[in-house]
Design an enzyme around this catalytic site. Structure first.
Site, mmCIF file in Angstrom:
data_model
loop_
_atom_site.group_PDB
_atom_site.id
_atom_site.type_symbol
_atom_site.label_atom_id
_atom_site.label_comp_id
_atom_site.label_asym_id
_atom_site.label_seq_id
_atom_site.Cartn_x
_atom_site.Cartn_y
_atom_site.Cartn_z
ATOM 1 N N VAL A 16 0.824 -1.225 0.000
ATOM 2 C CA VAL A 16 0.000 0.000 0.000
ATOM 3 C C VAL A 16 0.854 1.269 0.000
ATOM 4 O O VAL A 16 0.318 2.361 -0.167
ATOM 5 C CB VAL A 16 -0.988 0.070 1.201
ATOM 6 C CG1 VAL A 16 -1.970 -1.075 1.160
ATOM 7 C CG2 VAL A 16 -0.277 0.168 2.539
ATOM 8 N N LYS A 17 2.154 1.145 0.158
ATOM 9 C CA LYS A 17 3.027 2.317 0.324
ATOM 10 C C LYS A 17 3.406 2.913 -1.044
ATOM 11 O O LYS A 17 3.072 2.332 -2.079
ATOM 12 C CB LYS A 17 4.253 1.929 1.153
ATOM 13 C CG LYS A 17 3.908 1.358 2.539
ATOM 14 C CD LYS A 17 3.233 2.372 3.463
ATOM 15 C CE LYS A 17 2.600 1.737 4.686
ATOM 16 N NZ LYS A 17 3.503 1.368 5.752
#
Ligand SMILES: *Cc1c(COP(=O)(O)O)cnc(C)c1O
Length: 380
Positions: free
Chosen positions: A180-181
């Site tokens: 998700v980064k």
């Protein structure tokens, strides 16, 4: 379901991983060095140490700074558990400080209030991708002889008001490459620093505390090695690093997509009295990891009702974060409880994270907007 965050991996990324699988070294070697060099160059950092997660990067920072038993490290109340765990791994004490009500960032005033004679370091978290006020935080840390660590797991690609990139704003900066980064390696992390001594300690720490790595032993014809201090196996494989280098080339496009979607949300929610996006400090470059809104004036429990209503429509909303000091484990270990950080506690009850990532289509964004606007029926 439209997830709140996810990776965007394309055929080039896959080809880069396949190429390293055909190469002689699956860990260590040129793919790791290339990824470290690429991130260091992108951020303007002198040294970059690839590790197996963002958590490992934070832990390496704590170890390299010599944080140990009896020491205290100030951390903000609105963050992921890893920001406190890295301190506990070193048998030191995280001291939880409150955040600014408008940005939800750690403030110098809150740090001041948390200081004691035992304070050795501060970990600032660039919540949602917005860099903290590092000019003020580093002045404070310099005056008090404290180390400043940036938990920049949300903010790779961000910059301060003078245009200085995330990665150069603290003594050590920790990045995460979770899917998700801002860019992903599957799992992975990196610690950035301008201090060659800290970089050398973090390299040793990720490799069992051994004084020389395999490649340098091999090239010098030496078989001898020594474990000189406590370390871990926190190495990041060449496979992960090949994916990371390929992903990093796309980071400017990813950041632009995130910025564009955030601006679309801003415009779409401007007339909704119950939706308040977080404040942004002027002049900064926001990395837009998360689009967080506060649901205002709806009354107790309405955030949870909104969360449930949006999930039921396939909108993958989330809450970042429950207050750190109210997790059962930290209550037990630190003796913390409600009332310690009133701003974070109040925010945690009315924040909602909406989907924001470069894989969102225009259609996805339109669905999110329609569903959020539709909450007015629920609360009318
Ligand atoms: C993701 C994250 C971490 C931990 O990163 P991992 O790579 O999952 O270990 C630490 N701090 C913050 C604020 C994060 O969002």
């Amino acid at each position: 379901m439209i997830p709140y965050g996810r990776q965007l991996v394309d055929e080039d990324d896959i080809a880069a991983v396949v190429a390293v699988l055909r190469s002689p070294l699956l860990t260590g070697g040129p793919a790791v060095a290339a990824f470290e060099a690429a991130v260091a160059t992108f951020c303007g950092a002198a040294s970059a140490v690839a590790v197996s997660s963002g958590t490992a990067a934070l832990h390496a920072a704590m170890a390299a700074l010599g944080i140990g038993p009896g020491d205290e490290v100030v951390v903000p109340a609105l963050t992921f558990a890893a920001t406190a765990n890295c301190v506990l791994y070193q048998n030191a004490r995280p001291v939880v400080a409150d955040v600014d009500p408008d940005t939800l960032l750690l403030t110098p005033a809150a740090v001041e209030r948390a200081l004691t004679a035992k304070t050795r370091a501060v970990i600032a978290v660039d919540y949602a991708g917005q860099p903290c006020d590092y000019a003020a935080l580093s002045a404070l840390c310099r005056d008090r002889g404290l180390a400043l660590v940036a938990d920049a797991c949300h903010s790779l690609g961000g910059a301060d008001e003078r245009g200085r990139p995330v990665g150069t704003l603290a003594d050590v900066t920790a990045l995460s490459f979770h899917p998700v980064k801002p860019v992903t390696t599957g799992e992975g992390g990196m610690a950035l620093t301008a201090d060659a001594n800290l970089a050398a300690r973090m390299r040793r720490f990720r490799n069992h505390g051994i004084d020389a790595d395999f490649t340098s032993r091999e090239s010098s014809g030496q078989h001898r090695y020594a474990v000189v201090e406590q370390g871990f196996n926190y190495r990041l494989s060449a496979i992960h690093c090949a994916l990371g280098t390929s992903q990093l080339g796309k980071l400017p496009a990813f950041l632009a997509a995130r910025r564009r979607i955030a601006a679309t949300y801003d415009a779409a929610f401007a007339d909704l009295p119950f939706v308040a996006p977080l404040s942004r400090r002027p002049g900064l470059t926001h990395a837009w990891h998360l689009y967080v809104v506060r649901l205002r004036g709806l009354g107790a429990g309405r955030r949870d009702a909104a969360h449930a209503a949006l999930l039921a429509q396939g909108i993958g909303v989330n809450v970042h974060y429950p207050p750190l000091h109210l997790h059962p484990h930290f209550r037990r270990v630190l003796g913390t409880g409600p009332g310690l950080c009133p701003v974070a506690e109040a925010a945690s009850a009315d924040i909602l994270t909406l989907p924001l990532h470069p894989a969102l289509t225009d259609d996805d964004v339109a669905r999110v907007i329609a569903a959020v606007r539709g909450l007015s029926r629920l609360f009318g």
